[in-house]
Design an enzyme around this catalytic site. Structure first.
Site, PDB file in Angstrom:
ATOM      1  N   ARG A   1       4.483  12.753  41.914  1.00  0.00           N
ATOM      2  CA  ARG A   1       5.945  12.600  41.984  1.00  0.00           C
ATOM      3  C   ARG A   1       6.409  11.684  40.853  1.00  0.00           C
ATOM      4  O   ARG A   1       7.381  11.966  40.161  1.00  0.00           O
ATOM      5  CB  ARG A   1       6.396  12.063  43.350  1.00  0.00           C
ATOM      6  CG  ARG A   1       7.861  11.629  43.325  1.00  0.00           C
ATOM      7  CD  ARG A   1       8.560  11.603  44.680  1.00  0.00           C
ATOM      8  NE  ARG A   1       7.757  11.139  45.789  1.00  0.00           N
ATOM      9  CZ  ARG A   1       7.425   9.858  46.021  1.00  0.00           C
ATOM     10  NH1 ARG A   1       7.825   8.896  45.208  1.00  0.00           N
ATOM     11  NH2 ARG A   1       6.681   9.548  47.061  1.00  0.00           N
TER      12      ARG A   1
ATOM     13  N   TYR B   1      29.862  24.951  35.646  1.00  0.00           N
ATOM     14  CA  TYR B   1      29.057  25.799  36.526  1.00  0.00           C
ATOM     15  C   TYR B   1      29.488  25.606  37.984  1.00  0.00           C
ATOM     16  O   TYR B   1      29.739  24.476  38.418  1.00  0.00           O
ATOM     17  CB  TYR B   1      27.585  25.405  36.333  1.00  0.00           C
ATOM     18  CG  TYR B   1      26.637  26.089  37.271  1.00  0.00           C
ATOM     19  CD1 TYR B   1      26.399  27.460  37.168  1.00  0.00           C
ATOM     20  CD2 TYR B   1      25.964  25.378  38.253  1.00  0.00           C
ATOM     21  CE1 TYR B   1      25.524  28.084  38.036  1.00  0.00           C
ATOM     22  CE2 TYR B   1      25.085  25.994  39.117  1.00  0.00           C
ATOM     23  CZ  TYR B   1      24.873  27.360  39.000  1.00  0.00           C
ATOM     24  OH  TYR B   1      24.007  27.971  39.857  1.00  0.00           O
TER      25      TYR B   1
ATOM     26  N   ASP C   1      26.049  19.227  29.703  1.00  0.00           N
ATOM     27  CA  ASP C   1      25.200  20.295  30.227  1.00  0.00           C
ATOM     28  C   ASP C   1      24.981  21.280  29.083  1.00  0.00           C
ATOM     29  O   ASP C   1      25.904  21.991  28.686  1.00  0.00           O
ATOM     30  CB  ASP C   1      25.899  20.954  31.423  1.00  0.00           C
ATOM     31  CG  ASP C   1      25.039  22.021  32.096  1.00  0.00           C
ATOM     32  OD1 ASP C   1      24.151  22.584  31.421  1.00  0.00           O
ATOM     33  OD2 ASP C   1      25.270  22.292  33.289  1.00  0.00           O
TER      34      ASP C   1
HETATM   35  C1  LIG Z   1      22.353  27.578  36.458  1.00  0.00           C
HETATM   36  C2  LIG Z   1      23.084  26.418  35.938  1.00  0.00           C
HETATM   37  C3  LIG Z   1      22.970  25.162  36.540  1.00  0.00           C
HETATM   38  C4  LIG Z   1      22.157  24.934  37.796  1.00  0.00           C
HETATM   39  O1  LIG Z   1      20.805  25.113  37.569  1.00  0.00           O
HETATM   40  P1  LIG Z   1      19.752  25.613  38.701  1.00  0.00           P
HETATM   41  O2  LIG Z   1      18.484  25.654  37.944  1.00  0.00           O
HETATM   42  O3  LIG Z   1      20.220  26.950  39.173  1.00  0.00           O
HETATM   43  O4  LIG Z   1      19.777  24.604  39.787  1.00  0.00           O
HETATM   44  C5  LIG Z   1      23.658  24.122  35.970  1.00  0.00           C
HETATM   45  N1  LIG Z   1      24.425  24.282  34.873  1.00  0.00           N
HETATM   46  C6  LIG Z   1      24.557  25.481  34.274  1.00  0.00           C
HETATM   47  C7  LIG Z   1      25.414  25.602  33.061  1.00  0.00           C
HETATM   48  C8  LIG Z   1      23.902  26.596  34.779  1.00  0.00           C
HETATM   49  O5  LIG Z   1      24.064  27.780  34.193  1.00  0.00           O
END
Ligand SMILES: *Cc1c(COP(=O)(O)O)cnc(C)c1O
Length: 380
Positions: A46, A98, A170
């Site tokens: 972990r 998202y 992101d």
């Molecule tokens: C899919 C996505 C997420 C979330 O990711 P997961 O792996 O599905 O938990 C976050 N931000 C963006 C831009 C995404 O496309």
């Protein structure tokens, strides 16, 4: 070393023990101590794991950051990052992030005393107006999902720095191959490695890249305390995916641009959203801050929701599925699928209409992709 080389050689490769060229999968929960109080660098998976470490170092180097962390999912990465904050803190987020990010903020973290304001991040005054004395974080996504809106990263960082606010980008859609937010001063980068970084639709995963020792220490603490880390096997799959990231992204983009150009001339298509089209609102900013425009194309169909459903049902090469970024092309309907967790009136306010379709353009022959779209748009 340059991007393509780092993608294949970053981190401890070949491995220290036997020189395996493919990073070994250290599928172990725990590690034998050398002596009382003395480890060989790892004690419990972990906290950290050698396979995970190679992935973490690779993502950190590709993003140009200080340290990387691998998580079980993109949402696990985001949930961990948001725990940098405390009750009473305020976050300004892009309004078309998202769907799961919106849900985490609005339906989970708000109950723990965090405050959120969602704004369209295309205007300096609008972002500045949203900032309060307790604002601690600016959260941006560019290109955004599913409308491919472009955020001027340098502008957002400039605003944040004037107010001493942390910026999080992101970078799932662009990947570090096309955009390196840290070069523009972003403090933290998050990823859903589920998408392009892994690239084969066979893993869910997330990543965070930090830029300071303080953030590195805190994210490592939170990851271990919250247990949000990725498994060794999943890390190995993502590592293997990243080795081909550069060539995949180039081809995703080439195919996406061809698909966007095809769709924009089609009489049954009202509007195409792709930052590589010069008609796109964010085209100039995207051209300036990115090396390429990515592989996702959204479009709004003319006509009824029934005709959108018919289109989606008729697709043969594109599969009707959520997610994106894999070698296989996918089509989805944001209003009922990826963004169903957003309330309907909010969705419509930000422009995610019932006629919007999102395509993750894969690596098939682009003529087959366009033929598939044509036969689905023009039944009979
Ligand atoms: C899919 C996505 C997420 C979330 O990711 P997961 O792996 O599905 O938990 C976050 N931000 C963006 C831009 C995404 O496309």
């Amino acid at each position: 070393m340059r991007f393509e080389t780092l993608a294949i050689h970053a981190g401890e490769r070949p491995d220290r023990t036997f020189g395996a060229v493919s990073v070994p999968i250290y599928q172990t929960s725990t590690f034998v101590f050398e002596d009382v109080g003395k480890t060989r660098g790892y004690d419990y998976s972990r906290t950290s794991n050698p396979t995970r470490k190679v992935l973490e170092d690779t993502v950190a180097q590709l993003e140009g950051g200080k340290a990387g962390f691998a998580f079980a999912t993109g949402m696990a990465a985001e949930a961990t990052v948001i725990h940098l904050l405390k009750p009473g803190d305020h976050i300004v987020s892009g309004d078309d992030v998202y769907g799961g990010t919106y849900r985490l903020f609005q339906n989970v973290m708000q109950d723990f005393g965090l405050e959120f304001t969602f704004v369209r991040m295309d205007n300096r005054a609008r972002i500045e107006d949203a900032i309060r004395p307790n604002t601690r974080m600016l959260w941006l996504e560019t290109p955004s999902n599913p409308l491919l809106n472009i955020v001027d990263v340098e502008m957002v960082v400039d605003i944040a720095r004037r107010h001493d606010i942390l910026t999080v980008a992101d970078n799932t859609f662009a990947t570090p191959y096309f955009l390196r937010p840290i070069e523009y001063g972003v403090d933290l980068v998050v990823h859903s490695t589920t998408k392009y970084l892994n690239g084969h639709c066979d893993v869910v995963g997330g990543a965070v890249v930090t830029t300071t020792d303080k953030l590195t220490e805190r994210i490592q603490f939170l990851l271990n305390a919250m247990g949000t880390c990725a498994s060794p096997f999943d890390c190995w799959l993502v590592l293997r995916g990243i080795e081909t990231l550069a060539v995949r992204m180039k081809q995703h983009e080439e195919n996406a641009l061809a698909v966007a150009n095809y769709l924009k001339e089609h009489p049954l298509v009202k509007k195409v959203f792709y930052p590589g089209l010069d008609s796109h609102l964010g085209y100039e900013i995207a051209r300036r801050q990115m090396k390429g425009f990515g592989g996702v194309v959204s479009f709004e169909a003319r006509g009824s929701i029934e005709s959108v459903n018919t289109f989606l049902r008729r697709l043969k090469v594109f599969s009707l599925a959520e997610s994106l970024g894999g070698v296989a092309s996918l089509a989805e309907h944001p209003a009922t699928m990826s963004h169903a967790s957003m309330p309907k009136d909010y969705r419509e306010k930000v422009g995610i209409t019932a006629e919007l379709v999102r395509l993750s353009v894969g690596l098939e022959n682009v003529d087959d992709l366009i033929d598939d779209l044509r036969q689905a748009l023009e039944p009979g």
